[in-house]
Design a protein around this motif. Structure first.
Motif, mmCIF file in Angstrom:
data_model
loop_
_atom_site.group_PDB
_atom_site.id
_atom_site.type_symbol
_atom_site.label_atom_id
_atom_site.label_comp_id
_atom_site.label_asym_id
_atom_site.label_seq_id
_atom_site.Cartn_x
_atom_site.Cartn_y
_atom_site.Cartn_z
ATOM 1 N N UNK A 35 3.576 5.648 -5.505
ATOM 2 C CA UNK A 35 3.613 5.613 -6.997
ATOM 3 C C UNK A 35 2.494 6.671 -7.555
ATOM 4 N N UNK A 36 1.623 6.766 -6.824
ATOM 5 C CA UNK A 36 0.362 7.613 -7.422
ATOM 6 C C UNK A 36 0.388 8.887 -6.948
ATOM 7 N N UNK A 37 1.062 9.153 -5.486
ATOM 8 C CA UNK A 37 0.853 10.239 -4.769
ATOM 9 C C UNK A 37 -0.393 10.517 -4.277
ATOM 10 N N UNK A 38 -0.824 9.310 -3.515
ATOM 11 C CA UNK A 38 -2.309 9.507 -3.205
ATOM 12 C C UNK A 38 -2.199 9.080 -1.558
ATOM 13 N N UNK A 92 0.675 -1.252 0.048
ATOM 14 C CA UNK A 92 0.027 0.075 -0.006
ATOM 15 C C UNK A 92 0.845 1.302 0.124
ATOM 16 N N UNK A 93 1.837 1.250 0.806
ATOM 17 C CA UNK A 93 2.944 2.335 0.713
ATOM 18 C C UNK A 93 3.601 2.734 -0.416
ATOM 19 N N UNK A 94 4.132 1.634 -1.179
ATOM 20 C CA UNK A 94 4.718 1.694 -2.508
ATOM 21 C C UNK A 94 3.581 2.145 -3.515
ATOM 22 N N UNK A 95 2.314 1.859 -3.400
ATOM 23 C CA UNK A 95 1.306 2.144 -4.432
ATOM 24 C C UNK A 95 0.886 3.570 -4.153
ATOM 25 N N UNK A 96 0.833 3.981 -2.843
ATOM 26 C CA UNK A 96 0.489 5.474 -2.610
ATOM 27 C C UNK A 96 1.682 6.323 -3.085
#
Lengths: 750, 83
Positions: free
Chosen positions: A489-492, A483-487
């Motif tokens: 990547x998107x900047x969300x 989830x942290x890496x996804x956040x």
């Protein structure tokens, strides 16, 4: 501490948000393997061999079948008879055929309307055995006159003249060994032994399975890898893999022990025989210890040459590891890890995978590495003591670095052993003064880490939040790190990402969460999939602005014009893009499937301070330090938890844990009362140093962190005990009895 | 076609005319494995047993379509069992 060659500054990576699974777990809502139930469900129970080695002459279950509530009874006759190779070994280990190969080997199974009835039915099954000679100890099994565990079990690699219990043989090395030892000022050798230790996961194995007569089925399993469960069950039962859908439950620990099958084919076969009713089987702790896979026991000869200044000139090892009745000890990995931390011109490795009348060994956290570290790091410590050299300085002098040729061949890419050793030496623990009967031990450890087959998908929800779908069960915090890496990547925000672990029908093949790979591999795949969706969002925004897609870039959750030449447009948020998806081309999703490359090798260094009671032999761990290169700590709390968890398991293995067999070959300590894993009161505060030498082949610099931490504790504690007592123990565990004997007689335990 | 050096563990030398370094002409991993199977049939059970590759230090599962860079150093090892 960070040596940051990746120039990105991170907004979310490196933070410590609440774990996404925390609320469900502390409130009891999380569903583990035994929590699954279904309408019409039956309960399964397994009859197990009371003998270490016995021929099954007959099985009579007429009386059991007549019990009210018994719906199905299965024996080996209910399984395919044409399996061969690895599927046959899996089947044989799942349920015995003509021979029971170890105490606890499954003989038959019952499905009934209650657990009580199923267990009562087991008592009514009559089995006639012919007891056969057995062998438990690995060195005994290597002798020419040892009882033969399984005839013709040796594979293509076994040299002529080997014991019939040798299942496979490995040899590799490089350099002129004789010349290497000639260059040494001191050459030392020794025999080292470790006993089998269990992963000790708190949640026993559990599953519920349903299988129709046409081969279509479903299964809910506590596992580290549900595609492996599907593959193995399909091979054992001759099913079409795609017809079996496997869903993982939450998991209460695995550590490698839940990467294979034990009860799962039994539940499927019982379901089929009972007309397709769901069948649940939950193992007891005793069954877990007797019939699932611990790691191997080991007998290891080591010889090392060193100059008087501390340079390692040559090293030889011969490891003999028993992996149970069907082979599979981690001797290959142990050999690869043995000298991996050091630059040595001449090394030679020999390994034997040996059969014994024990349950089939399963993977256990950095399989093989802890045993290898115990043998090699103990002997190096003895040599440092003999030459009055600082053990960290010696390791620094010999440490591998980027470009070093590993002891097993391939060159290392960027690695952080030197930085880890330096951080350890600077830590206050290394200079705290010790008292009487106290000693300090240092040891290094290595694990190569793994990428593996990986399949993920990412989709935008209509409100701009993000669903991530992965196939790697979360056993150590991977939902939070992904989830942290996804956040990032998107900047969300982190809270706008939900990571789901999907069943086997929803994604392509995924290897289990093993090899310290979940955060590394699924994270890398999710990064690729997320960037697909970002590219698509940029394309849609470009159409809206009527500019070239290359003139749109993504930053902090917004599509933005790439510069003044792109035009004067107000950035558009992910929320707005998502809310307009239905009018701009439909759903936005990405996916990625590959065998993940770019694993970062992992090194750790531990310092243990102990006090030994000279009257009782009890070893008390006073303080403990773990330093390890994480590449990049995505969620530092989880990384620290992995470091500490590995240390705790290693402390247990070093001081208390062992499989104790009677002369009858039966396990004597099949319960946590007698199989003594460490509890909180046994442990000191375990300090951690997260060293960050980023892995250049991962978008966020990640290295796997889960396994390395269990390798150094075994030698670190042995070295500390030796420093405290001036007596070297070369056999684990260093139980009070063994330590006391060593204090009185100087016996090294072997 | 270019030649690459393939390093095998010493215990496999009995299947490769006592050589633990083989020079093989291949441009992909698939070609490499095919040549090994053709020229050294004794290696078949090893190649079938589950292997991994290290190509220029990069450990990975076998991918038969993977291109082999020039002057590569390739190690063939048993497939890793992680915990």
């Amino acid at each position: 501490m960070a040596k940051d060659d990746i120039t990105k500054s991170f907004k979310f990576i490196g933070t410590r948000p609440n774990r996404p699974d925390g609320f469900e777990k502390v409130t009891g809502r999380a569903k583990y393997g035994a929590d699954i139930s279904a309408v019409g469900m039956l309960h399964g129970a397994v009859l197990r061999s009371p003998y270490a080695h016995a021929r099954i002459k007959s099985i009579n279950f007429e009386k059991a079948a007549k019990l009210d509530g018994v719906k199905a009874i299965i024996t080996r006759d209910d399984f395919p008879k044409d399996r061969e190779g690895e599927p046959l070994k899996l089947l044989e280990n799942t349920i015995a055929g003509e021979i029971a190969y170890y105490d606890g080997h499954a003989i038959a199974a019952v499905a009934a309307t209650s657990v009580f009835t199923a267990k009562e039915a087991l008592k009514e099954i009559e089995v006639e055995y012919e007891v056969l000679p057995h062998v438990i100890d690995v060195d005994e099994a290597m002798k020419p006159d040892a009882p033969i565990v399984r005839k013709n079990a040796g594979d293509f690699s076994v040299p002529e003249g080997s014991s019939p219990n040798v299942a496979s043989y490995i040899e590799f090395g490089r350099g002129d060994i004789t010349n290497g030892f000639d260059k040494a000022d001191i050459v030392k050798s020794g025999l080292f032994k470790t006993e089998a230790a269990h992963q000790g996961y708190i949640e026993p194995h559990a599953c519920m399975a349903q299988l129709d007569h046409n081969g279509q089925g479903e299964m809910w399993v506590c596992t580290q890898g549900h595609w492996y469960i599907r593959q193995m069950c399909s091979e054992v039962l001759d099913l079409e893999a795609s017809k079996l859908c496997v869903t993982p439950s939450e998991i209460g620990g695995g550590f490698g022990g839940k990467t294979t099958i034990f009860i799962e084919p039994l539940a499927l076969a019982l379901s089929k025989k009972s007309g397709g009713r769901p069948v649940k089987i939950v193992m007891s702790r005793s069954e877990v210890l007797r019939a699932t896979g611990p790691t191997a026991s080991a007998s290891m000869d080591v010889k090392i040459g060193m100059t008087k200044d501390g340079y390692l000139t040559a090293g030889c090892v011969e490891f003999r590891m028993q992996g149970g009745a069907f082979g599979g000890s981690p001797v290959s990995e142990a050999l690869q890890c043995a000298f991996a931390s050091y630059n040595m011109e001449a090394v030679h490795h020999i390994g034997f995978d040996v059969l014994a009348n024990r349950p089939r060994a399963a993977a256990y956290r950095a399989p093989g590495s802890p045993m290898a570290a115990f043998a090699v790091e103990s002997l190096i410590d003895e040599m440092c003591t003999d030459l009055d050299l600082d053990p960290i300085d010696v390791r620094l002098m010999n440490a591998v670095a980027e470009g070093s040729k590993s002891s097993y061949g391939p060159k290392f890419k960027k690695i952080g052993l030197i930085e880890t050793l330096e951080a350890t030496k600077e830590h206050p623990n290394y200079s705290i003064e010790l008292g009487a009967n106290q000693g300090r031990g240092v040891a290094a450890g290595y694990w190569m880490n793994h990428g593996g087959e990986t399949s993920v998908s990412v989709s935008l929800a209509e409100d701009g939040s993000v669903n991530v779908s992965v196939g790697t069960p979360d056993i150590g915090g991977s939902r939070a790190s992904i989830a942290l890496m996804t956040a990032e990547t998107y900047g969300i925000p982190y809270d706008s990402v939900r990571v789901n672990i999907l069943e086997t029908g929803a994604l392509g093949f995924n290897e289990p969460t093993h090899g310290s790979r979940a955060t590394l591999a699924s994270g890398k795949a999710v990064y690729e999939a997320a960037n697909q969706t970002i590219a698509e969002m940029c394309r849609r925004v470009a159409k809206k602005w009527q500019i070239d897609p290359d003139a749109v870039y993504w930053e902090n959750g917004y599509a933005k014009p790439a510069g003044p030449n792109a035009g004067d447009f107000t950035p558009i948020s992910i929320k707005q893009i998502a809310s307009e998806m239905d009018q701009t081309g439909g759903p936005i999703a990405g996916h990625h499937e590959s065998s993940i490359r770019g694993v970062g090798h992992s090194f750790g260094v531990h310092i243990a301070d102990v006090e030994v009671d000279p009257e009782t032999g009890r070893v008390t761990v006073l303080r403990y330090l773990v330093a390890q290169d994480a590449g990049r700590a995505v969620h530092p709390s989880y990384v620290e938890g992995q470091f500490q968890g590995g240390a705790v398991q290693g402390i247990g293995w070093a001081l208390n844990e062992e499989y104790v067999y009677g002369e009858d070959g039966c396990l004597q300590n099949a319960a946590f009362l007698d199989y003594r894993i460490p509890v909180a009161s046994d442990l000191p505060n375990i300090d951690t140093i997260i060293v960050e030498v980023p892995n250049p082949d991962h978008p966020f610099g990640v290295r796997g962190v889960g396994e390395t931490g269990i390798a150094p504790p075994l030698p670190a504690l042995a070295n500390a005990v030796a420093a405290a007592t001036k007596v070297r123990l070369r056999s684990l565990p260093m139980s009070p009895t063994k330590v006391l004997k060593a204090l009185k007689t100087g016996n090294d335990g072997c | 076609m270019m030649a690459v050096n393939v390093y095998l563990w010493a215990s496999l030398k009995k299947f490769t005319n006592d050589k633990d370094i083989l020079t093989i002409e291949a441009t992909t991993i698939g070609e490499l494995v095919s040549v090994l199977r053709r020229d050294f049939p004794g290696l078949k059970p090893f190649l079938d047993s589950g292997i991994s590759f290290a190509i220029n230090g990069e450990l990975s599962n076998p991918n038969s379509n993977e291109s082999i860079p020039d002057e590569s150093e390739i190690y063939i090892m048993q497939k890793l069992k992680g915990g």
